[in-house]
Motif scaffolding. Structure first.
Motif, PDB file in Angstrom:
ATOM      1  N   MET A   1     -77.274  -1.854  38.410  1.00  0.00           N
ATOM      2  CA  MET A   1     -76.156  -1.719  39.317  1.00  0.00           C
ATOM      3  C   MET A   1     -76.912  -1.061  40.652  1.00  0.00           C
ATOM      4  O   MET A   1     -77.455  -0.036  40.318  1.00  0.00           O
ATOM      5  CB  MET A   1     -75.246  -0.744  38.632  1.00  0.00           C
ATOM      6  N   SER A   2     -76.959  -1.630  41.687  1.00  0.00           N
ATOM      7  CA  SER A   2     -77.476  -1.234  42.959  1.00  0.00           C
ATOM      8  C   SER A   2     -76.836  -0.163  43.579  1.00  0.00           C
ATOM      9  O   SER A   2     -77.284   0.759  44.363  1.00  0.00           O
ATOM     10  CB  SER A   2     -77.623  -2.300  43.864  1.00  0.00           C
ATOM     11  N   ARG A   3     -75.368   0.056  43.390  1.00  0.00           N
ATOM     12  CA  ARG A   3     -74.468   0.963  43.859  1.00  0.00           C
ATOM     13  C   ARG A   3     -73.865   1.873  42.766  1.00  0.00           C
ATOM     14  O   ARG A   3     -73.436   1.423  41.964  1.00  0.00           O
ATOM     15  CB  ARG A   3     -73.611   0.561  45.109  1.00  0.00           C
ATOM     16  N   TRP A   4     -73.774   3.025  43.184  1.00  0.00           N
ATOM     17  CA  TRP A   4     -73.179   3.961  42.053  1.00  0.00           C
ATOM     18  C   TRP A   4     -71.766   4.519  42.797  1.00  0.00           C
ATOM     19  O   TRP A   4     -71.606   4.649  43.964  1.00  0.00           O
ATOM     20  CB  TRP A   4     -73.891   5.046  41.962  1.00  0.00           C
ATOM     21  N   PRO A   5     -70.693   4.739  41.969  1.00  0.00           N
ATOM     22  CA  PRO A   5     -69.488   5.297  42.395  1.00  0.00           C
ATOM     23  C   PRO A   5     -69.661   6.866  42.627  1.00  0.00           C
ATOM     24  O   PRO A   5     -70.677   7.565  42.213  1.00  0.00           O
ATOM     25  CB  PRO A   5     -68.543   5.404  40.962  1.00  0.00           C
ATOM     26  N   SER A   6     -69.152   7.367  43.746  1.00  0.00           N
ATOM     27  CA  SER A   6     -69.144   8.772  44.361  1.00  0.00           C
ATOM     28  C   SER A   6     -68.260   9.687  43.577  1.00  0.00           C
ATOM     29  O   SER A   6     -67.207   9.204  43.046  1.00  0.00           O
ATOM     30  CB  SER A   6     -68.844   8.682  45.653  1.00  0.00           C
ATOM     31  N   LEU A   7     -68.580  10.865  43.425  1.00  0.00           N
ATOM     32  CA  LEU A   7     -67.756  11.872  42.745  1.00  0.00           C
ATOM     33  C   LEU A   7     -66.381  11.826  43.657  1.00  0.00           C
ATOM     34  O   LEU A   7     -65.350  12.184  43.067  1.00  0.00           O
ATOM     35  CB  LEU A   7     -68.351  13.074  42.883  1.00  0.00           C
ATOM     36  N   LYS A   8     -66.338  11.627  44.875  1.00  0.00           N
ATOM     37  CA  LYS A   8     -65.210  11.699  45.835  1.00  0.00           C
ATOM     38  C   LYS A   8     -64.423  10.564  45.310  1.00  0.00           C
ATOM     39  O   LYS A   8     -63.100  10.776  45.010  1.00  0.00           O
ATOM     40  CB  LYS A   8     -65.572  11.432  47.115  1.00  0.00           C
ATOM     41  N   GLN A   9     -64.731   9.285  44.992  1.00  0.00           N
ATOM     42  CA  GLN A   9     -64.074   8.241  44.503  1.00  0.00           C
ATOM     43  C   GLN A   9     -63.464   8.434  43.170  1.00  0.00           C
ATOM     44  O   GLN A   9     -62.092   8.175  43.010  1.00  0.00           O
ATOM     45  CB  GLN A   9     -64.949   7.128  44.463  1.00  0.00           C
ATOM     46  N   LEU A  10     -64.301   9.121  42.414  1.00  0.00           N
ATOM     47  CA  LEU A  10     -63.654   9.533  40.882  1.00  0.00           C
ATOM     48  C   LEU A  10     -62.581  10.536  40.798  1.00  0.00           C
ATOM     49  O   LEU A  10     -61.654  10.708  40.253  1.00  0.00           O
ATOM     50  CB  LEU A  10     -64.852  10.019  39.912  1.00  0.00           C
ATOM     51  N   HIS A  11     -62.931  11.360  42.197  1.00  0.00           N
ATOM     52  CA  HIS A  11     -61.898  12.402  42.189  1.00  0.00           C
ATOM     53  C   HIS A  11     -60.450  11.850  42.603  1.00  0.00           C
ATOM     54  O   HIS A  11     -59.571  12.405  42.185  1.00  0.00           O
ATOM     55  CB  HIS A  11     -62.358  13.615  43.262  1.00  0.00           C
ATOM     56  N   TYR A  12     -60.488  10.971  43.652  1.00  0.00           N
ATOM     57  CA  TYR A  12     -59.336  10.365  43.966  1.00  0.00           C
ATOM     58  C   TYR A  12     -58.589   9.700  42.738  1.00  0.00           C
ATOM     59  O   TYR A  12     -57.316   9.851  42.508  1.00  0.00           O
ATOM     60  CB  TYR A  12     -59.617   9.424  44.904  1.00  0.00           C
ATOM     61  N   LEU A  13     -59.375   9.010  41.810  1.00  0.00           N
ATOM     62  CA  LEU A  13     -58.644   8.509  40.826  1.00  0.00           C
ATOM     63  C   LEU A  13     -58.167   9.461  39.836  1.00  0.00           C
ATOM     64  O   LEU A  13     -56.910   9.137  39.419  1.00  0.00           O
ATOM     65  CB  LEU A  13     -59.785   7.601  39.929  1.00  0.00           C
ATOM     66  N   VAL A  14     -58.777  10.473  39.473  1.00  0.00           N
ATOM     67  CA  VAL A  14     -58.168  11.342  38.639  1.00  0.00           C
ATOM     68  C   VAL A  14     -57.025  12.192  39.081  1.00  0.00           C
ATOM     69  O   VAL A  14     -56.105  12.412  38.694  1.00  0.00           O
ATOM     70  CB  VAL A  14     -59.285  12.486  38.412  1.00  0.00           C
ATOM     71  N   ALA A  15     -56.965  12.474  40.412  1.00  0.00           N
ATOM     72  CA  ALA A  15     -55.747  12.812  41.134  1.00  0.00           C
ATOM     73  C   ALA A  15     -54.817  12.094  41.086  1.00  0.00           C
ATOM     74  O   ALA A  15     -53.494  12.414  40.853  1.00  0.00           O
ATOM     75  CB  ALA A  15     -56.068  13.336  42.683  1.00  0.00           C
ATOM     76  N   LEU A  16     -54.826  10.541  41.343  1.00  0.00           N
ATOM     77  CA  LEU A  16     -53.797   9.868  41.138  1.00  0.00           C
ATOM     78  C   LEU A  16     -53.300   9.935  39.698  1.00  0.00           C
ATOM     79  O   LEU A  16     -51.936   9.568  39.415  1.00  0.00           O
ATOM     80  CB  LEU A  16     -54.211   8.466  41.644  1.00  0.00           C
ATOM     81  N   ALA A  17     -54.085   9.779  38.854  1.00  0.00           N
ATOM     82  CA  ALA A  17     -53.639   9.856  37.422  1.00  0.00           C
ATOM     83  C   ALA A  17     -52.804  11.166  36.962  1.00  0.00           C
ATOM     84  O   ALA A  17     -51.795  11.163  36.196  1.00  0.00           O
ATOM     85  CB  ALA A  17     -54.767   9.826  36.331  1.00  0.00           C
ATOM     86  N   GLU A  18     -53.098  12.219  37.489  1.00  0.00           N
ATOM     87  CA  GLU A  18     -52.334  13.496  37.619  1.00  0.00           C
ATOM     88  C   GLU A  18     -51.187  13.585  38.304  1.00  0.00           C
ATOM     89  O   GLU A  18     -50.003  13.870  37.488  1.00  0.00           O
ATOM     90  CB  GLU A  18     -53.320  14.602  37.897  1.00  0.00           C
ATOM     91  N   TYR A  19     -51.065  13.103  39.555  1.00  0.00           N
ATOM     92  CA  TYR A  19     -49.732  13.331  40.327  1.00  0.00           C
ATOM     93  C   TYR A  19     -48.888  11.890  40.196  1.00  0.00           C
ATOM     94  O   TYR A  19     -47.687  12.207  40.417  1.00  0.00           O
ATOM     95  CB  TYR A  19     -50.144  13.613  41.557  1.00  0.00           C
ATOM     96  N   GLN A  20     -49.574  10.982  39.860  1.00  0.00           N
ATOM     97  CA  GLN A  20     -48.583   9.603  39.652  1.00  0.00           C
ATOM     98  C   GLN A  20     -48.192   9.262  40.963  1.00  0.00           C
ATOM     99  O   GLN A  20     -46.883   8.758  40.793  1.00  0.00           O
ATOM    100  CB  GLN A  20     -47.598   9.829  38.494  1.00  0.00           C
ATOM    101  N   ASN A  21     -48.595   9.639  41.743  1.00  0.00           N
ATOM    102  CA  ASN A  21     -47.938   9.179  43.142  1.00  0.00           C
ATOM    103  C   ASN A  21     -49.104   9.082  44.322  1.00  0.00           C
ATOM    104  O   ASN A  21     -49.984  10.318  44.481  1.00  0.00           O
ATOM    105  CB  ASN A  21     -46.981  10.107  43.582  1.00  0.00           C
ATOM    106  N   PHE A  22     -49.208   8.235  45.032  1.00  0.00           N
ATOM    107  CA  PHE A  22     -50.316   8.151  45.959  1.00  0.00           C
ATOM    108  C   PHE A  22     -50.216   9.305  47.162  1.00  0.00           C
ATOM    109  O   PHE A  22     -51.383   9.734  47.498  1.00  0.00           O
ATOM    110  CB  PHE A  22     -50.303   6.821  46.625  1.00  0.00           C
TER     111      PHE A  22
END
Length: 304
Positions: A1-22
């Motif tokens: 894999m030449s590119r890695w996910p960023s912590l910021k992207q993971l933070h966005y996903l976790v926040a969406l899972a927590e709040y269940q609303n964009f």
């Protein structure tokens, strides 16, 4: 894999899972909704899998999305620990400390503890949260909190802990009920349905019943209270009894209630007060030093 996910992207996903609303998740991340949505879409492209199923009004997490959220929470928690390690180089009792505390301790401990920290550790910034033991442990695991003050024993799921004090239980009885009881009041002498307790999600109920060796469930009233203050009012209104920790009594919870605190017949009936943290943390020295402040506050409170 030449590119890695960023912590910021993971933070966005976790926040969406927590709040269940964009929209709510975006506000929690301090970004626009489009930025959050784009970040999650980029994360999906990088991973090559679908994380959420969208339509024009709602979304659901895919199975892969839920698995990635679990891993992302751990990664974010370890990233926070790394930042804390760097911040701790300036000294043990410095920086922010996100502290969780249960409702049967917080009202009686935190005022003294905050004042003690302000005078003895002025460079330590306390950020406080009150919740049940189960919820606080989840928040600790997800990296939302650094340290917990809990009543022990409790199933800690692999977290590390240190006992910093004990809090004895007292048998609290309405004075009218006390008149009908023998001079040496025992649990067996209490009438049926006269003992009021907290709801089961509060660990104090289990601790009190175990520590005081109360096995006759017929003595327990079926109505449960949601807080210690409500519990005291229920006992006062119904002329009943309950078990309260010493720190709550020293904190004045029985004032103007018509209730009397008596010794518990079982020797050593008490709960332990402990600190709990993640095994991966780099701030153990801070937590031990902070534990000394908590222990000092507990001694002062229970001797008041």
């Amino acid at each position: 894999m030449s590119r890695w996910p960023s912590l910021k992207q993971l933070h966005y996903l976790v926040a969406l899972a927590e709040y269940q609303n964009f929209n709510r998740a975006a506000r929690a991340c301090f970004v626009s909704q489009s930025t959050l949505s784009t970040g999650i879409q980029t994360l999906e492209d990088l991973l090559g899998i679908q994380l959420i199923e969208r339509d024009h009004k709602s979304f659901i997490m895919t199975t892969a999305g839920r698995d990635i959220v679990l891993r992302a929470r751990k990664m974010l928690a370890e990233a926070r620990d790394m930042m804390e390690l760097a911040a701790a180089q300036g000294g043990v009792m410095t920086g922010g400390l996100r502290l969780g505390c249960i409702p049967t301790i917080a009202p009686f401990l935190l005022t003294d503890l905050v004042n003690r920290c302000a005078s003895q550790a002025p460079q330590l910034e306390l950020l406080l949260r009150e919740d049940t033991s189960a919820n606080l442990l989840n928040q600790l695991e997800e990296g939302e909190l650094d340290l917990l003050v809990l009543a022990l024993p409790y199933e800690l799921r692999g977290f590390h802990s240190r006992v910093v004090g004990t809090d004895p239980f007292r048998l609290v009885v309405h004075r009218q009920l006390r008149k009908s009881l023998p001079p040496a009041v025992t649990i067996d002498s209490l009438p049926s349905h006269s003992v009021f307790l907290l709801e089961q999600e509060h660990c104090l109920t289990g601790h009190a019943l175990a520590a005081c060796h109360m096995t006759d469930r017929n003595k327990i009233n079926p109505f449960a209270a949601s807080s210690l203050y409500t519990l005291v009012q229920m006992v006062a209104a119904q002329e009943g009894a309950t078990f309260l920790p010493q720190m709550a009594i020293c904190g004045g919870i029985l004032q103007h209630t018509g209730l009397e605190a008596l010794p518990v017949e079982q020797e050593g009936a008490a709960r332990e007060i402990g600190l709990v943290w993640r095994p991966s943390t780099t701030r153990v020295a801070t937590f031990y030093a902070f534990g000394e402040l908590v222990a000092a506050s507990l001694r002062d409170i229970c001797q008041a």
